[in-house]
Design a protein around this motif. Structure first.
Motif, mmCIF file in Angstrom:
data_model
loop_
_atom_site.group_PDB
_atom_site.id
_atom_site.type_symbol
_atom_site.label_atom_id
_atom_site.label_comp_id
_atom_site.label_asym_id
_atom_site.label_seq_id
_atom_site.Cartn_x
_atom_site.Cartn_y
_atom_site.Cartn_z
ATOM 1 N N TYR A 37 -57.062 -43.684 -38.606
ATOM 2 C CA TYR A 37 -57.878 -42.571 -38.100
ATOM 3 C C TYR A 37 -57.348 -42.140 -36.728
ATOM 4 O O TYR A 37 -57.000 -42.983 -35.891
ATOM 5 N N ILE A 38 -57.285 -40.833 -36.514
ATOM 6 C CA ILE A 38 -56.812 -40.294 -35.235
ATOM 7 C C ILE A 38 -57.980 -39.617 -34.531
ATOM 8 O O ILE A 38 -58.507 -38.616 -35.034
ATOM 9 N N PRO A 39 -58.418 -40.127 -33.401
ATOM 10 C CA PRO A 39 -59.528 -39.503 -32.671
ATOM 11 C C PRO A 39 -59.227 -38.041 -32.333
ATOM 12 O O PRO A 39 -58.073 -37.681 -32.052
ATOM 13 N N ALA A 40 -60.248 -37.203 -32.367
ATOM 14 C CA ALA A 40 -60.059 -35.759 -32.143
ATOM 15 C C ALA A 40 -59.433 -35.470 -30.785
ATOM 16 O O ALA A 40 -58.712 -34.476 -30.619
ATOM 17 N N VAL A 41 -59.682 -36.336 -29.817
ATOM 18 C CA VAL A 41 -59.161 -36.089 -28.470
ATOM 19 C C VAL A 41 -57.628 -36.103 -28.450
ATOM 20 O O VAL A 41 -57.004 -35.454 -27.604
ATOM 21 N N VAL A 42 -57.016 -36.808 -29.394
ATOM 22 C CA VAL A 42 -55.550 -36.859 -29.429
ATOM 23 C C VAL A 42 -54.986 -35.480 -29.739
ATOM 24 O O VAL A 42 -54.087 -34.981 -29.044
ATOM 25 N N ASP A 43 -55.526 -34.830 -30.769
ATOM 26 C CA ASP A 43 -55.064 -33.474 -31.103
ATOM 27 C C ASP A 43 -55.391 -32.503 -29.980
ATOM 28 O O ASP A 43 -54.582 -31.635 -29.633
ATOM 29 N N HIS A 44 -56.587 -32.646 -29.427
ATOM 30 C CA HIS A 44 -57.030 -31.685 -28.412
ATOM 31 C C HIS A 44 -56.134 -31.723 -27.173
ATOM 32 O O HIS A 44 -55.671 -30.676 -26.699
ATOM 33 N N LEU A 45 -55.885 -32.920 -26.655
ATOM 34 C CA LEU A 45 -55.103 -33.017 -25.411
ATOM 35 C C LEU A 45 -53.612 -32.791 -25.647
ATOM 36 O O LEU A 45 -52.948 -32.110 -24.861
ATOM 37 N N SER A 46 -53.084 -33.347 -26.727
ATOM 38 C CA SER A 46 -51.642 -33.175 -26.964
ATOM 39 C C SER A 46 -51.306 -31.737 -27.342
ATOM 40 O O SER A 46 -50.146 -31.330 -27.255
ATOM 41 N N GLY A 47 -52.306 -30.958 -27.762
ATOM 42 C CA GLY A 47 -52.070 -29.575 -28.108
ATOM 43 C C GLY A 47 -52.120 -28.622 -26.935
ATOM 44 O O GLY A 47 -51.898 -27.414 -27.108
ATOM 45 N N ARG A 48 -52.406 -29.127 -25.752
ATOM 46 C CA ARG A 48 -52.438 -28.256 -24.572
ATOM 47 C C ARG A 48 -51.032 -27.717 -24.279
ATOM 48 O O ARG A 48 -50.030 -28.433 -24.391
ATOM 49 N N ALA A 49 -50.994 -26.463 -23.888
ATOM 50 C CA ALA A 49 -49.705 -25.789 -23.685
ATOM 51 C C ALA A 49 -48.859 -26.476 -22.620
ATOM 52 O O ALA A 49 -47.626 -26.440 -22.678
ATOM 53 N N GLU A 50 -49.520 -27.136 -21.656
ATOM 54 C CA GLU A 50 -48.759 -27.769 -20.580
ATOM 55 C C GLU A 50 -47.810 -28.850 -21.098
ATOM 56 O O GLU A 50 -46.790 -29.161 -20.475
ATOM 57 N N PHE A 51 -48.164 -29.461 -22.246
ATOM 58 C CA PHE A 51 -47.356 -30.560 -22.753
ATOM 59 C C PHE A 51 -46.304 -30.107 -23.759
ATOM 60 O O PHE A 51 -45.466 -30.892 -24.178
ATOM 61 N N TYR A 52 -46.386 -28.845 -24.198
ATOM 62 C CA TYR A 52 -45.414 -28.359 -25.178
ATOM 63 C C TYR A 52 -44.110 -28.015 -24.463
ATOM 64 O O TYR A 52 -44.085 -27.242 -23.521
ATOM 65 N N GLN A 76 -39.088 -39.046 -27.689
ATOM 66 C CA GLN A 76 -39.970 -38.171 -28.447
ATOM 67 C C GLN A 76 -41.219 -37.942 -27.608
ATOM 68 O O GLN A 76 -42.263 -38.527 -27.852
ATOM 69 N N SER A 77 -41.112 -37.071 -26.617
ATOM 70 C CA SER A 77 -42.162 -36.953 -25.607
ATOM 71 C C SER A 77 -43.522 -36.646 -26.196
ATOM 72 O O SER A 77 -44.519 -37.301 -25.854
ATOM 73 N N LEU A 78 -43.598 -35.646 -27.067
ATOM 74 C CA LEU A 78 -44.910 -35.223 -27.553
ATOM 75 C C LEU A 78 -45.554 -36.300 -28.420
ATOM 76 O O LEU A 78 -46.753 -36.581 -28.300
ATOM 77 N N CYS A 79 -44.755 -36.936 -29.294
ATOM 78 C CA CYS A 79 -45.300 -38.004 -30.141
ATOM 79 C C CYS A 79 -45.674 -39.220 -29.293
ATOM 80 O O CYS A 79 -46.691 -39.880 -29.557
ATOM 81 N N GLY A 139 -51.780 -42.747 -33.171
ATOM 82 C CA GLY A 139 -52.185 -41.355 -32.999
ATOM 83 C C GLY A 139 -51.290 -40.305 -33.602
ATOM 84 O O GLY A 139 -51.460 -39.117 -33.307
ATOM 85 N N ASN A 140 -50.334 -40.694 -34.437
ATOM 86 C CA ASN A 140 -49.473 -39.708 -35.091
ATOM 87 C C ASN A 140 -49.738 -39.711 -36.593
ATOM 88 O O ASN A 140 -49.766 -40.771 -37.219
ATOM 89 N N ASN A 178 -38.835 -47.976 -21.990
ATOM 90 C CA ASN A 178 -38.282 -46.651 -21.734
ATOM 91 C C ASN A 178 -39.293 -45.592 -22.163
ATOM 92 O O ASN A 178 -40.433 -45.904 -22.522
ATOM 93 N N ALA A 179 -38.876 -44.329 -22.136
ATOM 94 C CA ALA A 179 -39.815 -43.231 -22.398
ATOM 95 C C ALA A 179 -39.922 -42.891 -23.878
ATOM 96 O O ALA A 179 -40.413 -41.829 -24.222
ATOM 97 N N SER A 180 -39.481 -43.796 -24.763
ATOM 98 C CA SER A 180 -39.561 -43.694 -26.222
ATOM 99 C C SER A 180 -38.206 -43.380 -26.836
ATOM 100 O O SER A 180 -37.273 -42.929 -26.160
#
Length: 442
Positions: free
Chosen positions: A76-91, A326-329, A262-263, A126-128
């Motif tokens: 299960y992926i909590p809704a907050v994961v989609d909400h925050l990772s979908g912010r334009a600042e992180f794209y 894989q920054s976004l993931c 969360g993926n 490292n950063a992934s």
């Protein structure tokens, strides 16, 4: 107007340059069954009509209850994961290099690295990386660099796909890879020990292993170190809510796939890989490391501190040339861990373990079915059926139940074995239904 990147004259010149008579001859090595059968695409349609067609297709899908794991898991992926990772600042289209305009992303990756270190019990991360399989291959190459040796010993209960990736990575490097078959779904300790020589760079294991068995690898770490070799451990991050951390077992390099953090499954990706180690090996860590610092005014900030990729340093000193993070993931992984919290991760792991234990007891009680071994397990376990597991799995799929991963395709002589996975998303009714359908199929 149709887009035509090459004129007929361009094509003739290119074919002449490589000494091929025609385009058909160029593609002749591709087996006929693998070639595109047609490029005849339907005419364009309106957005409204396309949406209607897609809804019709979606309506034909039949729901399937999944008990398949083997490296990718239905959590299960909590809704907050989609909400925050979908912010334009992180794209972003690429890795943020410039600290003056990427403080938010760099801080998020710094926090990701911190979370991975706490999860694995290691000192630096490292950063992934791309995914768990390539992370294992990078760890193998890292061990070769650290020790200056040229031999790897890998346990047969490591994910077969990851083992294949390691072999592919090292194909042209002249590295000797010794694979030790598992014994009854567990690491064969005497054989692993016997395989260690003064040329061995590392012993590679997975915990929980591909059969679902959980083992304490501390003794193998001691044996490896006594022979001057490193211990590389591939782990399933959700299990670390309950299972002893690889750092506490003495592992030198820890890797894994971050999909379960969360993926979504998304038919196989994208995901991210993680890799962590101890401080003394930090300069051999592939990829990028985000660091915390202060500017000339004493203000807190974040920067790329180590970049051991060939585009940043001298080629012969680079640790890897295919180690993009894989920054976004990875960001989704960090948000997931922050949202469930330290205690939440323990609760989540316990829920997985408890449901799997219920399923294990239920399936193991079916006449003709037995467990592969009695070793502790997390949320996966292997059962031995009285008939071919692939045939049984296919029959259950027709009933809307994806029962697990048949092992016949990956392990000789294990055609009747099936790896069953139970995550927190599976209900008691669904587990009962699996048992009922399995019993009916035998």
């Amino acid at each position: 107007m149709s887009y035509c990147p090459n004129t007929p004259e361009d094509i003739r010149e290119m074919l002449a340059a490589i000494g091929v008579a025609s385009v058909d001859a160029l593609f002749a090595p591709i087996p006929a069954g693998l070639r595109a059968r047609s490029f005849a695409l339907p005419d364009g349609t309106s957005e409204q009509e396309l949406l209607r067609q897609m809804k019709q297709l979606a309506g034909t899908d039949r729901p399937v209850t999944g008990f398949i794991g083997g490296g990718y898991y239905d959590h299960y992926i909590p809704a907050v994961v989609d909400h925050l990772s979908g912010r334009a600042e992180f794209y972003t289209a690429y890795t943020p290099y410039q600290p003056e305009c990427s403080q938010g992303t760099l801080q998020a990756l710094f926090e990701y690295q911190t979370a991975i270190c706490r999860l694995t019990g290691m000192e630096v991360s490292n950063a992934s990386l791309y995914d768990g399989g390539t992370a294992l291959a990078e760890a193998a190459m890292m061990a070769l660099r650290v020790t200056g040796r040229n031999r790897l010993v890998i346990d047969g209960s490591v994910n077969p796909f990851s083992r294949e990736i390691v072999r592919t990575y090292l194909t042209n490097l002249g590295v000797e890879i010794v694979e030790i078959p598992a014994r009854d779904g567990l690491a064969d300790r005497p054989a692993l020990t016997a395989a260690l020589t003064d040329l061995t760079a590392a012993v590679i294991l997975q915990n929980p292993n591909f059969f679902g068995s959980v083992e304490d690898l501390s003794d193998i770490a001691l044996t490896a170190h006594a022979n001057g070799a490193l211990l590389i451990a591939s782990v399933y991050p959700i299990s670390l809510g309950l299972v002893k951390s690889p750092g506490a077992m003495g592992a030198d390099i820890v890797v894994g796939d971050g999909q379960s953090l969360g993926n979504p499954l998304s038919f196989g990706g994208p995901s991210f890989g993680f890799i962590a180690t101890t401080k003394k090996y930090i300069r051999n860590l592939p990829g990028r490391i985000i660091g915390e610092t202060v500017d000339k005014s004493g203000r807190r900030g974040f920067v790329l501190t180590l970049q051991a990729r060939e585009q940043h340093i001298k080629r012969h000193k680079a640790t890897s040339n295919i180690c993009s993070n894989q920054s976004l993931c990875a960001l989704r992984g960090m948000i997931f861990l922050a949202s469930v919290g330290k205690e939440g991760l323990v609760d989540l792991a316990r829920l997985n373990r408890d449901k799997a234990e219920y399923a294990k007891g239920l399936l193991g009680s079916i006449k003709g079915v037995k467990l592969l071994n009695t070793a502790p397990t997390f949320n996966e376990f292997t059962i031995v059926l009285p008939k071919d597991a692939a045939e049984v799995a296919e029959r259950l799929l027709g009933k809307g139940v994806a029962a697990g991963v048949p092992l016949g395709a990956y392990y000789h002589g294990m055609d009747n074995c099936l790896v069953v996975t139970v995550t927190e998303k599976r209900t008691r009714d669904e587990i009962d239904a699996l048992a009922k359908e399995l019993e009916g199929a035998l």
